[in-house]
Design an enzyme around this catalytic site. Sequence first.
Site, PDB file in Angstrom:
ATOM      1  N   GLU A 139      -6.527  40.929  31.275  1.00 50.77           N
ATOM      2  CA  GLU A 139      -6.377  41.633  32.282  1.00 50.77           C
ATOM      3  C   GLU A 139      -6.250  43.312  31.507  1.00 50.77           C
ATOM      4  O   GLU A 139      -5.983  43.088  30.758  1.00 50.77           O
ATOM      5  CB  GLU A 139      -5.464  41.509  33.191  1.00 50.77           C
ATOM      6  CG  GLU A 139      -5.161  42.908  34.623  1.00 50.77           C
ATOM      7  CD  GLU A 139      -4.165  42.841  34.947  1.00 50.77           C
ATOM      8  OE1 GLU A 139      -3.402  43.700  36.136  1.00 50.77           O
ATOM      9  OE2 GLU A 139      -3.382  41.990  35.086  1.00 50.77           O
ATOM     10  N   ILE A 147      -9.717  57.824  31.461  1.00 56.69           N
ATOM     11  CA  ILE A 147      -9.954  57.798  29.746  1.00 56.69           C
ATOM     12  C   ILE A 147     -10.064  57.397  29.176  1.00 56.69           C
ATOM     13  O   ILE A 147      -9.413  57.452  28.169  1.00 56.69           O
ATOM     14  CB  ILE A 147      -9.770  59.680  29.733  1.00 56.69           C
ATOM     15  CG1 ILE A 147     -10.424  59.740  28.483  1.00 56.69           C
ATOM     16  CG2 ILE A 147      -8.518  60.251  30.121  1.00 56.69           C
ATOM     17  CD1 ILE A 147     -10.317  61.501  28.143  1.00 56.69           C
ATOM     18  N   GLU A 148      -8.571  56.890  29.962  1.00 60.44           N
ATOM     19  CA  GLU A 148      -6.867  55.909  28.688  1.00 60.44           C
ATOM     20  C   GLU A 148      -7.811  54.677  29.011  1.00 60.44           C
ATOM     21  O   GLU A 148      -7.463  54.241  27.394  1.00 60.44           O
ATOM     22  CB  GLU A 148      -5.396  56.122  29.049  1.00 60.44           C
ATOM     23  CG  GLU A 148      -4.915  57.640  29.389  1.00 60.44           C
ATOM     24  CD  GLU A 148      -5.347  57.966  31.282  1.00 60.44           C
ATOM     25  OE1 GLU A 148      -4.678  58.467  31.696  1.00 60.44           O
ATOM     26  OE2 GLU A 148      -5.916  57.421  31.504  1.00 60.44           O
ATOM     27  N   LYS A 188     -21.677  51.110  48.479  1.00 60.01           N
ATOM     28  CA  LYS A 188     -21.324  51.900  47.953  1.00 60.01           C
ATOM     29  C   LYS A 188     -20.409  51.828  47.162  1.00 60.01           C
ATOM     30  O   LYS A 188     -20.515  52.079  45.510  1.00 60.01           O
ATOM     31  CB  LYS A 188     -21.742  53.169  49.200  1.00 60.01           C
ATOM     32  CG  LYS A 188     -22.168  54.403  48.203  1.00 60.01           C
ATOM     33  CD  LYS A 188     -23.417  53.637  47.493  1.00 60.01           C
ATOM     34  CE  LYS A 188     -24.772  54.262  48.370  1.00 60.01           C
ATOM     35  NZ  LYS A 188     -26.558  53.711  48.061  1.00 60.01           N
ATOM     36  N   GLN A 191     -20.599  49.794  44.374  1.00 60.47           N
ATOM     37  CA  GLN A 191     -21.779  50.078  44.150  1.00 60.47           C
ATOM     38  C   GLN A 191     -21.447  51.074  42.318  1.00 60.47           C
ATOM     39  O   GLN A 191     -22.166  50.483  41.069  1.00 60.47           O
ATOM     40  CB  GLN A 191     -23.557  50.392  44.909  1.00 60.47           C
ATOM     41  CG  GLN A 191     -24.099  49.194  45.465  1.00 60.47           C
ATOM     42  CD  GLN A 191     -24.780  49.829  46.157  1.00 60.47           C
ATOM     43  OE1 GLN A 191     -25.926  50.695  45.833  1.00 60.47           O
ATOM     44  NE2 GLN A 191     -24.833  49.080  47.297  1.00 60.47           N
ATOM     45  N   CYS A 380      23.591  41.502  36.845  1.00 61.73           N
ATOM     46  CA  CYS A 380      23.753  42.576  35.531  1.00 61.73           C
ATOM     47  C   CYS A 380      24.688  43.662  36.042  1.00 61.73           C
ATOM     48  O   CYS A 380      25.894  43.250  35.962  1.00 61.73           O
ATOM     49  CB  CYS A 380      22.550  43.086  35.239  1.00 61.73           C
ATOM     50  SG  CYS A 380      22.277  43.967  33.061  1.00 61.73           S
ATOM     51  N   PHE A 381      23.858  45.004  36.365  1.00 66.43           N
ATOM     52  CA  PHE A 381      24.878  45.793  36.890  1.00 66.43           C
ATOM     53  C   PHE A 381      25.939  45.672  38.197  1.00 66.43           C
ATOM     54  O   PHE A 381      26.967  45.941  38.331  1.00 66.43           O
ATOM     55  CB  PHE A 381      23.950  47.448  37.299  1.00 66.43           C
ATOM     56  CG  PHE A 381      24.853  48.409  37.795  1.00 66.43           C
ATOM     57  CD1 PHE A 381      25.198  49.093  36.184  1.00 66.43           C
ATOM     58  CD2 PHE A 381      25.397  48.693  38.813  1.00 66.43           C
ATOM     59  CE1 PHE A 381      25.635  50.506  36.585  1.00 66.43           C
ATOM     60  CE2 PHE A 381      26.047  50.063  38.770  1.00 66.43           C
ATOM     61  CZ  PHE A 381      26.386  50.380  37.815  1.00 66.43           C
ATOM     62  N   MET A 383      26.877  42.761  38.851  1.00 72.82           N
ATOM     63  CA  MET A 383      28.494  41.968  38.145  1.00 72.82           C
ATOM     64  C   MET A 383      29.145  42.563  37.101  1.00 72.82           C
ATOM     65  O   MET A 383      30.897  42.507  37.888  1.00 72.82           O
ATOM     66  CB  MET A 383      27.794  40.833  36.898  1.00 72.82           C
ATOM     67  CG  MET A 383      28.816  39.937  36.049  1.00 72.82           C
ATOM     68  SD  MET A 383      28.832  38.912  34.877  1.00 72.82           S
ATOM     69  CE  MET A 383      30.091  39.233  33.507  1.00 72.82           C
ATOM     70  N   ARG A 469      22.732  46.939  28.088  1.00 71.78           N
ATOM     71  CA  ARG A 469      23.687  47.566  26.915  1.00 71.78           C
ATOM     72  C   ARG A 469      25.051  47.722  26.725  1.00 71.78           C
ATOM     73  O   ARG A 469      25.903  48.221  26.206  1.00 71.78           O
ATOM     74  CB  ARG A 469      22.805  49.087  27.164  1.00 71.78           C
ATOM     75  CG  ARG A 469      23.135  50.066  25.640  1.00 71.78           C
ATOM     76  CD  ARG A 469      22.638  51.555  25.622  1.00 71.78           C
ATOM     77  NE  ARG A 469      21.039  51.491  25.004  1.00 71.78           N
ATOM     78  CZ  ARG A 469      20.076  51.632  25.896  1.00 71.78           C
ATOM     79  NH1 ARG A 469      20.097  51.188  27.473  1.00 71.78           N
ATOM     80  NH2 ARG A 469      18.450  51.065  25.946  1.00 71.78           N
ATOM     81  N   HIS A 514      19.241  37.569  34.087  1.00 69.26           N
ATOM     82  CA  HIS A 514      18.385  38.230  34.827  1.00 69.26           C
ATOM     83  C   HIS A 514      18.055  37.021  35.338  1.00 69.26           C
ATOM     84  O   HIS A 514      16.921  36.745  34.473  1.00 69.26           O
ATOM     85  CB  HIS A 514      17.444  39.313  34.593  1.00 69.26           C
ATOM     86  CG  HIS A 514      17.599  39.958  34.346  1.00 69.26           C
ATOM     87  ND1 HIS A 514      18.026  41.435  35.384  1.00 69.26           N
ATOM     88  CD2 HIS A 514      18.618  41.345  33.885  1.00 69.26           C
ATOM     89  CE1 HIS A 514      18.689  42.481  35.396  1.00 69.26           C
ATOM     90  NE2 HIS A 514      18.838  42.741  34.050  1.00 69.26           N
ATOM     91  N   GLU A 516      16.879  35.462  37.935  1.00 74.06           N
ATOM     92  CA  GLU A 516      14.908  35.652  38.531  1.00 74.06           C
ATOM     93  C   GLU A 516      13.644  35.828  37.658  1.00 74.06           C
ATOM     94  O   GLU A 516      12.993  35.734  38.241  1.00 74.06           O
ATOM     95  CB  GLU A 516      14.955  37.410  39.383  1.00 74.06           C
ATOM     96  CG  GLU A 516      15.182  38.671  38.329  1.00 74.06           C
ATOM     97  CD  GLU A 516      15.971  38.961  38.088  1.00 74.06           C
ATOM     98  OE1 GLU A 516      16.144  40.089  37.116  1.00 74.06           O
ATOM     99  OE2 GLU A 516      17.218  37.883  37.914  1.00 74.06           O
TER     100      GLU A 516
END
EC number: 6.3.4.2
Length: 542
Positions: A139, A147-148, A188, A191, A380-381, A383, A469, A514, A516
């Site tokens: 993908e 442009i990127e 259009k 196209q 995480c946070f 907990m 962290r 995490h 999830e």
Amino acid sequence: MARYVFITGGVVSSLGKGIAAAALGALLQSRGYRVRLRKLDPYLNVDPGTMSPTQHGEVFVTDDGAETDLDLGHYERFTGRSATKTDNITTGRIYKNIIDKERRGDYLGATVQVIPHVTNEIKDFVTEGNDDYDFVICEIGGTVGDIEAMPFMEAIRQLGNDLPRGTAIYVHLTLMPYIPAAGELKTKPTQHSVKELQALGIHPDILLVRADREIPEAERRKLSLFCNVRPSAVIQALDVANIYDVPIAYHNEGLDSEVLAAFGIEPAPKPRLEQWEEVCNRIRTPEGEVTIAIVGKYTGLKDAYKSLIEALHHGGFANRVKVKLEWIESEVFEKEDPTPYLEKVNGILVPGGFGERGSEGKIMAAQFARERNVPYFGICFGMQMAVVEAARHLAGIENASSTEFGPTAEPVVGLMTEWVKGNELEKRSTKGDLGGTMRLGAYKAALKKDTKIAEIYGTTDISERHRHRYEVNVDYKDRLEECGLVFSGMSPDGVLPETVEYPDHPWFIGVQYHPELKSRPLDPHPLFASFVEAAVEQSRLV
């Protein structure tokens, strides 16, 4: 030999290239093929790790510790294959690699240019490590004309010639808008998008056309004529009620058959879609409904919690119930009583996050859940704030806080300065860089026997993905356990707390990792299945 499918997007962004790639991967898998999915991101960040969640959305973490685009989460959920750091690259990473090579002298004095050096770096990334796969779906982020994205478009154009004949095709995802004043769908924009793609030297083999209603046959023939693709290769991608309807919807429209035909694979193996049909059936015919409150700080952009949302729905699939999400900005509780917001929900989830903003509201959510016996899931946070709440209100440590918020006399949560990764010792300091310096990726944890979380997992040895962290300070463990908060999981060396719970609460679990990130629609994570089950029980009491 691997075959390559390059997926580009046109007209507008956010059309669902990631879902389209993931769904195609699932369909090819259902026919017995080995599939790999990769994402090329045009932004200049080295990775999304330091980007704002409200701009980029979720940062998806792989087992090997890469911080990647959220589309890799879709890839994993639809195919069940765990992604790696080699499945996502950005312009920033590519340029960093090239500059490092130039500084080492690897280019032997050559003038370093976009062509061939940048495009070669992209091509090497796309083609490396694919010997064990039948299909590689790649993908390209952004929209044709950005442009990127130009170096990526040029690279995949070159690959069309570099790869053996018949081993690369291009799928262009586009939009066919409905104009109410005219009462018709318009071709259009598609196209013009295809025309721009062709100007770059890329000629799409398949058009995947998003629309909110059936595309008339005459309009399909028109797109086929003006965009120079076969009529059968104009595939309508209609809006569906749920993303897990997409694989079967695209199969019914013939996407996977057309892809295989483009490669000359005929007759193709029959697909086995029974599992997807079962998931869709559970979504359409729930036997009940539960309401889960998500008390977060990035609720303005739901994509910041993409994997979390999906994991909760997976928990619903496992329990045959619909999960309704109640989004609550945690800062609200710092100004208002949380009771009116939380008294009617069946479960409270406090997700990960960074910084002091909204932290007191999350602490109040944890306190409400503990005192009212409402199922609570802190991630995480979430907990960490549950532990701070216990320290303040059960252990009597009034100034309990996190060093993330500034100096504190009672650092119940503090910066991790070192931890074991594999056989090596990782070290960090407060003066270090932010990017790529967290405890990232899969780490093992040892669960205490006869705890709720060990019962849920069915084992005491687990491995889960982390991105943090700061860590609960183990020096406070004994004082908190005396007050009833059990540290039910630790790192194998016994240094880092991984999970906490209240044994006398219906369902109150905090995890530093995490979960999830490892939940799948065909294989819901046990913690989310159990949490939703507890919410179902709670709903019977309300």
